[in-house]
Design a protein around this motif. Structure first.
Motif, mmCIF file in Angstrom:
data_model
loop_
_atom_site.group_PDB
_atom_site.id
_atom_site.type_symbol
_atom_site.label_atom_id
_atom_site.label_comp_id
_atom_site.label_asym_id
_atom_site.label_seq_id
_atom_site.Cartn_x
_atom_site.Cartn_y
_atom_site.Cartn_z
ATOM 1 N N LEU A 174 -10.315 8.670 0.444
ATOM 2 C CA LEU A 174 -9.058 8.965 1.126
ATOM 3 C C LEU A 174 -8.332 10.069 0.375
ATOM 4 C CD1 LEU A 174 -7.753 5.330 1.819
ATOM 5 C CD2 LEU A 174 -8.999 6.847 3.383
ATOM 6 N N ASP A 175 -8.212 11.234 0.992
ATOM 7 C CA ASP A 175 -7.560 12.386 0.374
ATOM 8 C C ASP A 175 -6.183 12.565 1.019
ATOM 9 O OD1 ASP A 175 -6.985 14.654 -1.027
ATOM 10 O OD2 ASP A 175 -8.710 15.808 -0.339
ATOM 11 N N GLU A 176 -5.143 12.191 0.289
ATOM 12 C CA GLU A 176 -3.762 12.278 0.776
ATOM 13 C C GLU A 176 -3.616 11.590 2.145
ATOM 14 O OE1 GLU A 176 -1.474 13.424 -1.134
ATOM 15 O OE2 GLU A 176 -2.679 14.470 -2.634
ATOM 16 N N PRO A 177 -3.934 10.297 2.241
ATOM 17 C CA PRO A 177 -4.000 9.634 3.553
ATOM 18 C C PRO A 177 -2.668 9.456 4.255
ATOM 19 C CG PRO A 177 -4.237 8.018 1.803
ATOM 20 C CD PRO A 177 -4.296 9.376 1.144
ATOM 21 N N THR A 178 -1.558 9.482 3.544
ATOM 22 C CA THR A 178 -0.273 9.205 4.199
ATOM 23 C C THR A 178 0.625 10.432 4.304
ATOM 24 O OG1 THR A 178 0.737 8.479 2.113
ATOM 25 C CG2 THR A 178 -0.315 6.794 3.466
ATOM 26 N N THR A 179 0.094 11.605 4.009
ATOM 27 C CA THR A 179 0.874 12.830 4.181
ATOM 28 C C THR A 179 1.286 12.970 5.647
ATOM 29 O OG1 THR A 179 -0.274 13.948 2.376
ATOM 30 C CG2 THR A 179 0.843 15.344 3.992
ATOM 31 N N GLY A 180 2.570 13.205 5.882
ATOM 32 C CA GLY A 180 3.064 13.383 7.245
ATOM 33 C C GLY A 180 3.465 12.104 7.951
ATOM 34 N N LEU A 181 3.209 10.953 7.346
ATOM 35 C CA LEU A 181 3.590 9.686 7.968
ATOM 36 C C LEU A 181 5.024 9.318 7.601
ATOM 37 C CD1 LEU A 181 0.427 7.445 7.381
ATOM 38 C CD2 LEU A 181 0.988 8.837 9.377
ATOM 39 N N ASP A 182 5.706 8.626 8.518
ATOM 40 C CA ASP A 182 7.025 8.114 8.187
ATOM 41 C C ASP A 182 6.862 6.861 7.335
ATOM 42 O OD1 ASP A 182 6.298 6.062 9.938
ATOM 43 O OD2 ASP A 182 7.531 6.811 11.587
ATOM 44 N N ALA A 183 7.985 6.283 6.911
ATOM 45 C CA ALA A 183 7.933 5.143 5.988
ATOM 46 C C ALA A 183 7.169 3.971 6.580
ATOM 47 C CB ALA A 183 9.355 4.715 5.612
ATOM 48 N N GLU A 184 7.380 3.692 7.886
ATOM 49 C CA GLU A 184 6.687 2.573 8.520
ATOM 50 C C GLU A 184 5.189 2.849 8.593
ATOM 51 O OE1 GLU A 184 6.830 -0.088 12.643
ATOM 52 O OE2 GLU A 184 7.759 1.895 12.579
ATOM 53 N N GLY A 185 4.824 4.079 8.964
ATOM 54 C CA GLY A 185 3.420 4.434 9.039
ATOM 55 C C GLY A 185 2.733 4.350 7.688
ATOM 56 N N ARG A 186 3.452 4.753 6.635
ATOM 57 C CA ARG A 186 2.871 4.691 5.296
ATOM 58 C C ARG A 186 2.606 3.240 4.905
ATOM 59 N NH1 ARG A 186 6.421 7.800 2.575
ATOM 60 N NH2 ARG A 186 5.136 9.601 3.101
ATOM 61 N N ARG A 187 3.576 2.368 5.180
ATOM 62 C CA ARG A 187 3.390 0.952 4.822
ATOM 63 C C ARG A 187 2.248 0.334 5.620
ATOM 64 N NH1 ARG A 187 5.878 -0.355 0.013
ATOM 65 N NH2 ARG A 187 7.793 0.885 -0.130
ATOM 66 N N ASP A 188 2.131 0.674 6.888
ATOM 67 C CA ASP A 188 1.043 0.134 7.707
ATOM 68 C C ASP A 188 -0.309 0.611 7.185
ATOM 69 O OD1 ASP A 188 2.710 -1.289 9.366
ATOM 70 O OD2 ASP A 188 2.774 0.229 10.948
ATOM 71 N N TRP B 61 -0.953 1.391 4.079
ATOM 72 C CA TRP B 61 -1.195 0.628 2.856
ATOM 73 C C TRP B 61 -1.765 -0.752 3.179
ATOM 74 C CZ3 TRP B 61 3.840 1.434 -0.547
ATOM 75 C CH2 TRP B 61 3.935 2.781 -0.902
ATOM 76 N N ASP B 62 -1.191 -1.422 4.174
ATOM 77 C CA ASP B 62 -1.687 -2.749 4.559
ATOM 78 C C ASP B 62 -3.142 -2.686 5.015
ATOM 79 O OD1 ASP B 62 0.618 -4.209 3.965
ATOM 80 O OD2 ASP B 62 1.502 -3.828 5.933
ATOM 81 N N LEU B 63 -3.471 -1.646 5.785
ATOM 82 C CA LEU B 63 -4.848 -1.502 6.255
ATOM 83 C C LEU B 63 -5.792 -1.252 5.088
ATOM 84 C CD1 LEU B 63 -7.026 -1.193 8.377
ATOM 85 C CD2 LEU B 63 -6.232 1.151 8.787
ATOM 86 N N VAL B 64 -5.404 -0.398 4.154
ATOM 87 C CA VAL B 64 -6.249 -0.113 2.998
ATOM 88 C C VAL B 64 -6.447 -1.373 2.163
ATOM 89 C CG1 VAL B 64 -6.386 1.187 0.832
ATOM 90 C CG2 VAL B 64 -5.682 2.331 2.940
ATOM 91 N N ARG B 65 -5.396 -2.159 1.994
ATOM 92 C CA ARG B 65 -5.528 -3.427 1.264
ATOM 93 C C ARG B 65 -6.501 -4.365 1.962
ATOM 94 N NH1 ARG B 65 0.888 -3.709 0.713
ATOM 95 N NH2 ARG B 65 1.179 -2.787 -1.345
ATOM 96 N N ALA B 66 -6.407 -4.426 3.279
ATOM 97 C CA ALA B 66 -7.306 -5.295 4.044
ATOM 98 C C ALA B 66 -8.751 -4.842 3.886
ATOM 99 C CB ALA B 66 -6.906 -5.301 5.520
ATOM 100 N N LEU B 67 -9.000 -3.547 3.916
ATOM 101 C CA LEU B 67 -10.352 -3.028 3.739
ATOM 102 C C LEU B 67 -10.880 -3.377 2.351
ATOM 103 C CD1 LEU B 67 -9.793 0.486 5.347
ATOM 104 C CD2 LEU B 67 -11.274 -1.310 6.276
#
Length: 326
Positions: free
Chosen positions: A175-189, A191-197
């Motif tokens: 994952l290269d800069e996976p949350t660039t451009g995401l809003d706060a909610e998108g970034r947290r979501d 993170w949750d997906l990455v944790r689940a993986l």
């Protein structure tokens, strides 16, 4: 990314690398020198355990992107060895590529295709690809399946990048800069997906400029500088390598020279005293006892352990001090 909420998982504390099993990634004395003699990666070694999330950090030009490109098999190293899932990712690419997912900093999509058409196109060349709907729901784009790519926001394109990286149910995910451009909610979501993986056993290598992201997600991390790894370990180990700090202001008429000798610090800056210490609890207790016995009010008292940001900025400052431009 509210659509991804069904995939949220309880945060699992950082784990040490699994013992007794071969690492998912093993790097030894890795070098990458470009034409002209510029060495971007200068003999680094590290390993990533299976099911571990490893963050690779560094200032611009530190060598992290060059390192990740080697791990992904996009170039041949100038020296050293790499093993991804037991194989050389460059010379044995056919054995590695179907088991790896890659999310680049920026993907190039045909603008006129819809989101679903883009996923189906990539699924056609991906072994064991997830169904299109499943891939889109994972990243919260199910409701945008029929929208043309050119109509997506920057954050939605990043989600599409992630969906494509997850198509083949990868054992190792870059994952290269996976949350660039995401809003706060998108970034947290995300993170949750990455944790689940990770909880499902996926090994993740993350590069990010968001230090909070690395500190929150990583089991272990490394900070690169001038092509070398300057510090590595768990986030707690890396921050513990830096001194804690105690900050406060003394009342008018109370000079810093009245502090106990063991707590003497530099002259106050803008009226505030800062004490750097590797014995935070002990020194804070001594300071509070002195203040109580002396009848001194410590205004704006702030005591905290070092942060990952401080460790990172300390390394980055060496780049400025040495005049480094590479």
């Amino acid at each position: 990314m509210t659509q991804a909420s069904t995939h949220e998982t309880t945060y699992t504390p950082a784990r040490a690398p699994a013992q007794g099993s071969a690492p998912a990634i093993d790097v030894a004395a890795l070098r990458r020198t470009y034409t002209g003699g510029y060495t971007a990666v200068d003999g680094i070694s590290f390993s990533v355990a299976r099911g571990e999330l490893f963050a690779l950090l560094g200032t611009n030009g530190a060598g992290k992107t060059s390192t990740v490109e080697l791990l992904e098999g996009l170039a041949r190293p100038s020296g050293g060895t790499i093993r991804v899932l037991g194989h050389d990712p460059y010379t044995e690419r056919a054995a590695v590529r179907p088991r790896v997912g890659v999310m680049l900093q920026e993907g190039g999509f045909p603008a006129e295709l819809t989101v679903a058409e883009t996923v189906r196109m990539c699924a056609g060349v991906t072994s064991g690809a997830r169904p299109t709907g499943e891939a889109l729901e994972l990243v919260g784009l199910g409701h945008r399946a029929d929208v043309r790519v050119k109509q997506l926001s920057g954050g939605e394109r990043r989600r599409l990048d992630l969906a494509l990286a997850l198509l083949g149910r990868p054992e190792v995910l870059f994952l290269d800069e996976p949350t660039t451009g995401l809003d706060a909610e998108g970034r947290r979501d995300t993170w949750d997906l990455v944790r689940a993986l990770r909880a499902e056993g996926t090994t993740v290598v993350l590069t990010t400029h968001y230090l909070e992201e690395a500190e929150t997600l990583a089991d272990r991390l490394a900070i690169m500088h001038r092509g070398r790894i300057e510090v590595s370990g768990t986030p707690a180990e890396v921050t513990a390598s830096r001194p804690a700090r105690i900050r406060f202001a003394l009342p008018a008429g109370v000079p810093a020279g009245r502090l106990p000798l063991s707590l003497r610090a530099a002259e106050p800056t803008d009226g505030r005293v800062e004490i750097r210490t590797r014995r935070l609890q002990r020194d804070l207790g001594e300071l509070l006892r002195w203040a109580e016995e002396s009848g001194v009010e410590l205004m704006g008292l702030d005591a905290r352990s070092a942060s990952l940001e401080e460790a990172f900025l300390d390394i980055a400052s060496r780049r400025v001090e040495t005049g480094e431009t590479r």
